[in-house]
Design an enzyme around this catalytic site. Structure first.
Site, PDB file in Angstrom:
ATOM      1  N   GLY A   1       0.859  -1.191   0.000  1.00  0.00           N
ATOM      2  CA  GLY A   1       0.000   0.000   0.000  1.00  0.00           C
ATOM      3  C   GLY A   1       0.889   1.233   0.000  1.00  0.00           C
TER       4      GLY A   1
ATOM      5  N   ALA B   1       2.298   2.892   2.576  1.00  0.00           N
ATOM      6  CA  ALA B   1       3.484   2.780   3.425  1.00  0.00           C
ATOM      7  C   ALA B   1       4.465   1.761   2.844  1.00  0.00           C
ATOM      8  CB  ALA B   1       3.069   2.374   4.841  1.00  0.00           C
TER       9      ALA B   1
ATOM     10  N   VAL C   1      -0.337 -13.121   2.923  1.00  0.00           N
ATOM     11  CA  VAL C   1       0.195 -13.449   4.248  1.00  0.00           C
ATOM     12  C   VAL C   1      -0.942 -14.004   5.097  1.00  0.00           C
ATOM     13  CG1 VAL C   1       1.219 -12.483   6.347  1.00  0.00           C
ATOM     14  CG2 VAL C   1       1.943 -11.639   4.091  1.00  0.00           C
TER      15      VAL C   1
ATOM     16  N   GLU D   1     -17.111  10.907   0.172  1.00  0.00           N
ATOM     17  CA  GLU D   1     -16.540  10.869  -1.186  1.00  0.00           C
ATOM     18  C   GLU D   1     -17.306   9.869  -2.053  1.00  0.00           C
ATOM     19  OE1 GLU D   1     -12.181  10.411  -0.577  1.00  0.00           O
ATOM     20  OE2 GLU D   1     -12.134  12.458  -1.326  1.00  0.00           O
TER      21      GLU D   1
ATOM     22  N   ALA E   1      -3.671   7.946   4.497  1.00  0.00           N
ATOM     23  CA  ALA E   1      -2.671   7.697   3.451  1.00  0.00           C
ATOM     24  C   ALA E   1      -1.541   8.711   3.572  1.00  0.00           C
ATOM     25  CB  ALA E   1      -3.333   7.808   2.087  1.00  0.00           C
ATOM     26  N   GLN E   2      -1.915   9.899   4.007  1.00  0.00           N
ATOM     27  CA  GLN E   2      -0.927  10.952   4.163  1.00  0.00           C
ATOM     28  C   GLN E   2       0.204  10.518   5.106  1.00  0.00           C
ATOM     29  OE1 GLN E   2      -1.008  15.569   5.620  1.00  0.00           O
ATOM     30  NE2 GLN E   2      -2.915  14.535   5.390  1.00  0.00           N
TER      31      GLN E   2
ATOM     32  N   LYS F   1      -7.706  18.294  -5.217  1.00  0.00           N
ATOM     33  CA  LYS F   1      -7.723  16.835  -5.040  1.00  0.00           C
ATOM     34  C   LYS F   1      -7.014  16.157  -6.226  1.00  0.00           C
ATOM     35  CE  LYS F   1      -9.360  13.127  -2.899  1.00  0.00           C
ATOM     36  NZ  LYS F   1      -9.296  12.802  -1.493  1.00  0.00           N
TER      37      LYS F   1
HETATM   38  C1  LIG Z   1     -12.320   5.590  -0.314  1.00  0.00           C
HETATM   39  C2  LIG Z   1     -11.209   6.027   0.597  1.00  0.00           C
HETATM   40  C3  LIG Z   1     -10.756   7.337   0.525  1.00  0.00           C
HETATM   41  C4  LIG Z   1      -9.702   7.747   1.347  1.00  0.00           C
HETATM   42  N1  LIG Z   1      -9.254   9.027   1.227  1.00  0.00           N
HETATM   43  C5  LIG Z   1      -8.169   9.419   1.932  1.00  0.00           C
HETATM   44  C6  LIG Z   1      -7.619  10.723   1.734  1.00  0.00           C
HETATM   45  O1  LIG Z   1      -8.149  11.529   0.958  1.00  0.00           O
HETATM   46  N2  LIG Z   1      -6.514  11.051   2.443  1.00  0.00           N
HETATM   47  C7  LIG Z   1      -5.904  10.178   3.311  1.00  0.00           C
HETATM   48  O2  LIG Z   1      -4.873  10.533   3.898  1.00  0.00           O
HETATM   49  N3  LIG Z   1      -6.411   8.940   3.533  1.00  0.00           N
HETATM   50  C8  LIG Z   1      -7.523   8.534   2.872  1.00  0.00           C
HETATM   51  N4  LIG Z   1      -8.038   7.275   3.062  1.00  0.00           N
HETATM   52  C9  LIG Z   1      -7.391   6.367   4.032  1.00  0.00           C
HETATM   53  C10 LIG Z   1      -6.170   5.714   3.374  1.00  0.00           C
HETATM   54  O3  LIG Z   1      -6.528   5.120   2.162  1.00  0.00           O
HETATM   55  C11 LIG Z   1      -5.504   4.686   4.283  1.00  0.00           C
HETATM   56  O4  LIG Z   1      -5.174   5.316   5.489  1.00  0.00           O
HETATM   57  C12 LIG Z   1      -4.244   4.144   3.597  1.00  0.00           C
HETATM   58  O5  LIG Z   1      -4.585   3.385   2.462  1.00  0.00           O
HETATM   59  C13 LIG Z   1      -3.392   3.301   4.540  1.00  0.00           C
HETATM   60  O6  LIG Z   1      -2.237   2.929   3.855  1.00  0.00           O
HETATM   61  P1  LIG Z   1      -1.463   1.600   4.216  1.00  0.00           P
HETATM   62  O7  LIG Z   1      -0.192   1.627   3.446  1.00  0.00           O
HETATM   63  O8  LIG Z   1      -1.391   1.430   5.679  1.00  0.00           O
HETATM   64  O9  LIG Z   1      -2.407   0.414   3.719  1.00  0.00           O
HETATM   65  P2  LIG Z   1      -3.146   0.145   2.336  1.00  0.00           P
HETATM   66  O10 LIG Z   1      -3.023   1.284   1.417  1.00  0.00           O
HETATM   67  O11 LIG Z   1      -4.495  -0.337   2.698  1.00  0.00           O
HETATM   68  O12 LIG Z   1      -2.318  -1.061   1.723  1.00  0.00           O
HETATM   69  C14 LIG Z   1      -2.250  -2.324   2.327  1.00  0.00           C
HETATM   70  C15 LIG Z   1      -1.686  -3.302   1.319  1.00  0.00           C
HETATM   71  O13 LIG Z   1      -1.474  -4.550   1.964  1.00  0.00           O
HETATM   72  C16 LIG Z   1      -2.001  -5.585   1.169  1.00  0.00           C
HETATM   73  N5  LIG Z   1      -2.393  -6.676   2.051  1.00  0.00           N
HETATM   74  C17 LIG Z   1      -3.341  -6.641   3.023  1.00  0.00           C
HETATM   75  N6  LIG Z   1      -3.428  -7.827   3.627  1.00  0.00           N
HETATM   76  C18 LIG Z   1      -2.518  -8.626   3.027  1.00  0.00           C
HETATM   77  C19 LIG Z   1      -2.137  -9.979   3.208  1.00  0.00           C
HETATM   78  N7  LIG Z   1      -2.705 -10.743   4.135  1.00  0.00           N
HETATM   79  N8  LIG Z   1      -1.172 -10.487   2.402  1.00  0.00           N
HETATM   80  C20 LIG Z   1      -0.578  -9.725   1.445  1.00  0.00           C
HETATM   81  N9  LIG Z   1      -0.902  -8.443   1.235  1.00  0.00           N
HETATM   82  C21 LIG Z   1      -1.857  -7.899   2.020  1.00  0.00           C
HETATM   83  C22 LIG Z   1      -3.188  -4.953   0.454  1.00  0.00           C
HETATM   84  O14 LIG Z   1      -3.546  -5.695  -0.698  1.00  0.00           O
HETATM   85  C23 LIG Z   1      -2.616  -3.576   0.140  1.00  0.00           C
HETATM   86  O15 LIG Z   1      -1.888  -3.609  -1.052  1.00  0.00           O
HETATM   87  C24 LIG Z   1      -9.109   6.832   2.269  1.00  0.00           C
HETATM   88  C25 LIG Z   1      -9.580   5.517   2.346  1.00  0.00           C
HETATM   89  C26 LIG Z   1     -10.614   5.111   1.517  1.00  0.00           C
HETATM   90  C27 LIG Z   1     -11.095   3.685   1.585  1.00  0.00           C
END
Ligand SMILES: Cc1cc2nc3c(=O)[nH]c(=O)nc-3n(C[C@H](O)[C@H](O)[C@H](O)COP(=O)(O)OP(=O)(O)OC[C@H]3O[C@@H](n4cnc5c(N)ncnc54)[C@H](O)[C@@H]3O)c2cc1C
Length: 392
Positions: free
Chosen positions: A10, A12, A75, A162, A305-306, A365
């Site tokens: 994702g 991070a 995983v 959204e 996401a930020q 955006k």
């Molecule tokens: C519709 C929507 C709009 C949003 N808008 C905003 C915004 O405008 N600004 C903002 O800051 N945040 C926003 N967010 C929140 C933001 O998307 C999350 O905080 C962010 O995605 C977290 O990032 P991450 O890297 O922790 O995880 P993620 O981006 O969720 O990535 C996790 C990754 O791990 C993988 N994964 C999960 N489980 C497993 C497993 N068991 N085995 C292998 N791979 C796995 C997934 O497939 C994915 O690729 C929004 C969320 C949504 C749903």
């Protein structure tokens, strides 16, 4: 040579992986899919704005070094004693681990919500929502049952609002496509709190509420979802709403694999880390994004996401430093603001505390999408993907 595993591609995980490449550290990235999906744009995929795969970036297009290995796998669990990650396709041993596997929906124990609602959790579920709504319109033509044209979105945070904005843009197109009067469609957003978008100022909330109401959505704040049966939501005050589409966006919790692996977690299942994003339970493990319970000034950082994007390089640099006995750098999150789209043209939000709204909000955006692509894959990725992802 010590083995670094990165779990989850994702925001991070991808930023950690590209930073490890910059540090010349070999690593293995494990992710369910061969692509990184843009989670913050999943409401667009669910609302039919563009083709789903346009919201993805091929991992192979970002990781360029021969020493970077990608394994497509899921995983299942982490054995911290044996330093092994169990995946569906086999085991992966590690010396150092970066856990960035994101989040799942939080249903707050609302009876029937998990079983009887859809949610935007990943690209696949976003596509399910899109296909389901389209099927409901088709089915209405067969039986004229109004319930097929009622859509309930639970939760008025960023994701819920959204999504409602996106649906407001898509519904008129579906109505033309299926020759159904728009007045027949009932889009309801149901929120227990007194207002929508709690993260923006009162005046911006009002702007957003007005814009969505004018586009045809019914925003029902101060309304609690008590229970969900198949096709029926039960609200406080004994009201029921029968709807062909019920979508829940009311909350998130960290990937449950963290709790199962015995980390110290908060009430949202996030694993506690110190200021270096290093697990307080296991010094060889670093945790970021929505999986991390990181605090600043004694307060937990919100799952965004930020912050996930900002954490990526710090995770990579601190693993590298820790491995080589160098001092690590503390993580400092910079809140640059929040932007909520209200469909493809307009939005509201705060950028560096400056309020933006309307077309400027929508434009901001879109620009934020280009900024992220640039951060992830430089000019090349920004140029390649802008046409696909950005609404110009
Ligand atoms: C519709 C929507 C709009 C949003 N808008 C905003 C915004 O405008 N600004 C903002 O800051 N945040 C926003 N967010 C929140 C933001 O998307 C999350 O905080 C962010 O995605 C977290 O990032 P991450 O890297 O922790 O995880 P993620 O981006 O969720 O990535 C996790 C990754 O791990 C993988 N994964 C999960 N489980 C497993 C497993 N068991 N085995 C292998 N791979 C796995 C997934 O497939 C994915 O690729 C929004 C969320 C949504 C749903």
């Amino acid at each position: 040579m010590a083995k670094i595993l990165v779990l989850g591609a994702g925001y991070a995980g991808m930023m950690a992986a590209t930073s490890l490449e910059r540090n010349n550290e070999p690593f293995t990235l494990i992710n369910k899919h061969p692509y990184h999906y843009l989670t913050t744009l999943l409401h667009e995929a669910a609302g039919g704005r563009k083709e789903p795969m346009q919201y993805t970036v091929k991992i192979a297009d970002v990781l360029r070094k021969p020493t970077s290995e990608f394994v497509q796998d899921e995983v299942v669990s982490i054995d911290r004693e044996k330093k092994v990650v169990h995946c569906k396709g086999g085991d992966q041993a590690y010396d150092y681990l970066i856990i960035t596997m994101g989040w799942i929906s939080e249903y707050f124990g609302i009876p029937g919500m998990k079983e009887n609602s859809m949610s935007i959790q990943n690209l696949d579920t976003a596509v399910e929502i899109r296909n389901h709504i389209e099927r409901e319109f088709q089915t209405y033509l067969e039986d004229n049952d109004d319930r097929h044209l009622r859509i309930v979105v639970g939760g008025a945070g960023l994701t819920g609002i959204e999504l409602v904005g996106e649906l407001c843009d898509w519904i008129p197109k579906l109505c033309i496509q299926y020759n159904i009067p728009k007045s027949k469609v009932d889009l309801q957003n149901i929120e227990a709190m007194p207002s929508i978008l709690p993260m923006v100022s009162e005046s911006l909330r009002e702007v957003a509420a007005r814009a969505l109401t004018e586009k045809g959505a019914r925003l029902r704040t101060n309304t609690k979802l008590m229970k969900v049966d198949p096709g029926v939501v039960h609200l406080d005050g004994d009201e029921t709403v029968e709807a062909g589409t019920i979508i829940w966006t009311g909350g998130v919790r960290a990937n449950p694999i963290l709790t199962e692996a015995g980390f110290t977690v908060d009430r949202r299942g996030r694993a506690k880390v110190n200021e270096f994003l290093q697990s307080v339970d296991d010094s060889n493990i670093f945790i970021g994004g929505d999986c991390a319970w990181a605090e600043e000034d004694g307060r937990p950082l919100p799952p965004t996401a930020q912050f996930a994007t900002q954490m990526g390089p710090v995770l990579a640099n601190n693993v590298t430093s820790f491995m080589h006995g160098q001092p690590m750098q503390p993580f400092q999150g910079h809140n640059l603001g929040t932007l909520a789209s209200l469909g493809s043209e307009i939005g509201v939000g705060q950028m560096m505390s400056i309020p933006v709204k309307g077309v400027i909000g929508g434009l901001a955006k879109e620009v934020s999408k280009i900024k992220y692509l640039w951060q992830l894959g430089g000019v090349r990725l920004a140029v390649d993907k802008t046409n696909e992802v950005v609404h110009l």
